[in-house]
Write a protein that holds these residues in place. Structure first.
Motif, short mmCIF file in Angstrom:
data_model
loop_
_atom_site.label_atom_id
_atom_site.label_comp_id
_atom_site.label_asym_id
_atom_site.label_seq_id
_atom_site.Cartn_x
_atom_site.Cartn_y
_atom_site.Cartn_z
N SER A 11 0.84 -1.19 0.00
CA SER A 11 0.00 0.00 0.00
C SER A 11 0.88 1.24 0.00
CB SER A 11 -0.91 0.01 1.23
OG SER A 11 -0.18 0.40 2.37
N GLU A 12 0.21 2.36 -0.22
CA GLU A 12 0.87 3.63 -0.03
C GLU A 12 0.89 3.89 1.47
OE1 GLU A 12 -0.99 6.57 -2.51
OE2 GLU A 12 -0.76 5.32 -4.29
N ASN A 13 1.75 4.78 1.92
CA ASN A 13 1.90 5.05 3.34
C ASN A 13 0.91 6.13 3.77
OD1 ASN A 13 2.88 5.00 5.94
ND2 ASN A 13 4.65 6.27 5.50
N HIS A 14 -0.28 5.69 4.20
CA HIS A 14 -1.31 6.62 4.65
C HIS A 14 -1.64 6.37 6.10
CE1 HIS A 14 -2.15 8.39 0.74
NE2 HIS A 14 -2.08 7.18 0.21
N ILE A 15 -1.98 7.42 6.80
CA ILE A 15 -2.35 7.33 8.21
C ILE A 15 -3.58 6.43 8.34
CG2 ILE A 15 -3.25 8.64 10.18
CD1 ILE A 15 -1.55 11.01 9.12
N MET A 17 -3.71 3.19 7.87
CA MET A 17 -3.68 1.99 7.02
C MET A 17 -3.51 0.73 7.87
SD MET A 17 -3.85 1.54 3.72
CE MET A 17 -4.82 0.09 3.82
N ARG A 20 -6.76 -0.16 9.61
CA ARG A 20 -7.78 -0.71 8.70
C ARG A 20 -7.46 -2.15 8.32
NH1 ARG A 20 -7.36 4.22 5.39
NH2 ARG A 20 -6.85 2.82 3.70
N ASP A 71 -6.47 2.40 -0.72
CA ASP A 71 -5.02 2.58 -0.65
C ASP A 71 -4.24 1.26 -0.65
OD1 ASP A 71 -5.27 5.39 -0.58
OD2 ASP A 71 -5.58 5.31 1.60
#
Length: 180
Positions: A11-15, A17, A20, A71
């Motif tokens: 995944s992309e590095n998103h807050i 993640m 989830r 994401d």
């Protein structure tokens, strides 16, 4: 019948993640045995390595649910035989035990471990290997009273010579080019 699986999620590095992804397991009451997150070989993409025990049917459903998360680029699951994996463990023992006799030194050498730091009070030993190997060394060293012990999550690579995420991204980009 349950067996151990290694799930890799890209995944992309998103807050949020991590939260989830772990929620997928929580909802299905699946315990995560090991979890490691790091950057992947592809810039901007992070790799989650998750170890669980599951049935073949359930693993397919779980990976499908993970892939539905916003994401998440792609998720894969593998058996241990399809992966090359390791864990790292650190052990802290009293330095005094090393000086009393050479047993700890022999244990460390026989286990293929190494000494990282020696102080007057303690010695830190490092062992890289599978969980059974690091646990076995713990049992041996604990005869001398291990002061602290920690084992990392699993790090793993597929035995497949092709990076499956790279192939997936190439195919996805080709489809997107056709649409444009």
């Amino acid at each position: 019948m349950k067996q151990e699986y290694i799930i890799t999620v890209y995944s992309e590095n998103h807050i949020g993640m991590l939260s989830r992804i772990t929620l997928v397991f929580t909802r299905r009451k699946i315990n995560i045995d090991s979890l490691t997150v790091s950057e992947s070989a592809i810039e901007g993409i992070f790799k989650f390595t998750i170890v669980i025990k599951s049935t073949p049917d359930l693993i397919v459903k779980v990976v499908g649910q993970i892939e539905k998360q916003i994401d998440v680029l792609k998720a894969f699951y593998h058996t241990n035989d399809e992966m090359i994996y390791q864990e790292i463990a650190l052990y802290k023992v009293a330095t005094e035990a090393l000086y009393e006799n050479d047993t700890i030194e022999k244990i460390v050498r026989n286990a293929g471990a190494r000494i990282l730091e020696i102080t007057r009070e303690y010695t830190v030993i490092e062992k890289t290997g599978h969980k059974t190997e690091t646990q076995e060394l713990f049992f041996e060293l604990n005869k001398f009273k291990v002061m602290q012990f920690i084992r990392s999550g699993r790090v793993a690579l597929t035995r497949d010579p092709i990076e499956r995420l790279s192939e997936f991204l190439k195919e996805r980009d080709a489809v997107l080019e056709q649409i444009d």
